[in-house]
Design an enzyme around this catalytic site. Sequence first.
Site, PDB file in Angstrom:
ATOM      1  N   GLY A 160      71.807 -18.837   6.128  1.00 44.44           N
ATOM      2  CA  GLY A 160      71.579 -18.457   7.511  1.00 44.44           C
ATOM      3  C   GLY A 160      72.572 -17.362   7.880  1.00 44.44           C
ATOM      4  N   ILE A 162      75.634 -17.443   8.750  1.00 44.21           N
ATOM      5  CA  ILE A 162      76.961 -17.620   8.157  1.00 44.21           C
ATOM      6  C   ILE A 162      76.944 -17.225   6.690  1.00 44.21           C
ATOM      7  CG2 ILE A 162      78.731 -19.313   7.556  1.00 44.21           C
ATOM      8  CD1 ILE A 162      77.843 -20.866  10.105  1.00 44.21           C
ATOM      9  N   ARG A 182      66.391 -22.590   0.885  1.00 39.58           N
ATOM     10  CA  ARG A 182      65.130 -23.329   0.728  1.00 39.58           C
ATOM     11  C   ARG A 182      64.090 -22.540  -0.056  1.00 39.58           C
ATOM     12  NH1 ARG A 182      63.206 -26.410   6.114  1.00 39.58           N
ATOM     13  NH2 ARG A 182      65.118 -27.514   6.639  1.00 39.58           N
ATOM     14  N   ARG A 242      79.059 -29.018   7.002  1.00 41.49           N
ATOM     15  CA  ARG A 242      79.344 -30.283   7.658  1.00 41.49           C
ATOM     16  C   ARG A 242      79.994 -31.201   6.628  1.00 41.49           C
ATOM     17  NH1 ARG A 242      78.698 -27.939  11.751  1.00 41.49           N
ATOM     18  NH2 ARG A 242      77.340 -28.445  13.531  1.00 41.49           N
ATOM     19  N   ASP A 266      87.026 -27.414   6.135  1.00 43.93           N
ATOM     20  CA  ASP A 266      87.160 -27.192   7.574  1.00 43.93           C
ATOM     21  C   ASP A 266      86.344 -28.200   8.373  1.00 43.93           C
ATOM     22  OD1 ASP A 266      88.163 -25.561   9.794  1.00 43.93           O
ATOM     23  OD2 ASP A 266      86.065 -24.972  10.082  1.00 43.93           O
ATOM     24  N   HIS A 290      88.383 -27.893  11.771  1.00 46.98           N
ATOM     25  CA  HIS A 290      87.090 -27.366  12.230  1.00 46.98           C
ATOM     26  C   HIS A 290      87.319 -26.130  13.111  1.00 46.98           C
ATOM     27  CE1 HIS A 290      82.669 -28.637  13.048  1.00 46.98           C
ATOM     28  NE2 HIS A 290      82.794 -27.318  13.043  1.00 46.98           N
TER      29      HIS A 290
END
Length: 330
Positions: A160, A162, A182, A242, A266, A290
């Site tokens: 994406g 990032i 994907r 995440r 992070d 984070h």
Amino acid sequence: MKKSVAIYEKSLESINGLVDIDQLNLKWVPYTKEGKYRIDGSLRDPEDVALDYLWLSPLISAEKFLPEAFQMALRTKSINVLQTFNAGLDNPFYKTIAAKGTMICNSSAQGIAIAEFVFAQVFNQLHPLQRQRQQQAERFWKNTPFRELSQSTWLIIGFGPIGQAIAQRAKAFGARTLVVRRKAQASEFVDQCANTGELPQLIPQADIIVLACALNASTKHLANQQFFSQTKSNALLVNVARGGVVNNQALIEALDHDRLGHAILDVFDTEPLPQTDAYWSHPKVTVTPHTSFAGSGTMSRWTDLFLDNLKRFSRDQPLHNRVDPASFTD
């Protein structure tokens, strides 16, 4: 009839003068920290309000009432479009509200800051900066060899905004870039793009592995024991996705048994990271709170994205960062 745009009342103060809402044929509907909408001078419960557009701004998170804002949105009679400051949409709220027919637009504003964070952390591992400072303090003259980024291979999982920002910068340094997403798709910043089924062939090639994917059923614990059995012993792992993308036990075992060189983390399953967590003191782990998004330009890019989409919305033009509802079915 003017379309309604709901915005946190303090966020409205911060963008005052940046947009002529009347010229766009829109009207502001401020909402309060208590989860009420202010319409024509009176406070209304969410159940009584139908909205054309709702902005969940970063100030909501900064003032620590994001869960309450989520509940306000879920209680709202209807919302046609929801724009959020979040890049990752793993919170169950987004799946729930998307199921109600609300279009969701996420954020790309963090991409530049997170990419710069990744490179700062990687350079800190490839270059002997601490040793150089120590030699300076000791007035000791000796050269300090380092690993060149130009000779490295990057594996970026997730492409994406990032992942794209990271790949663009890695390519500028002359690095080889491998990307997993994907659906494989060519990019000028990518040497090889593959789907998740081809990941086992790419892991052994990577010097730097960056996790920048969404957390969903297919990516939960993607970095597991099998994953780390294929990594180079001196590879770097950077997680800006995440915490749930990584199996913590498998990561620590890989570091302890020299199947991975270092991990830069992070994001974590539990935030703030508990004081007793083993990551804090592990010699091969860099822990950051984070904070990869917290660049000096992120706030202005959040605002710019919102205002640009607002103009597009008023003209019935396609919105930036529209999220495919199918992504919530993984």
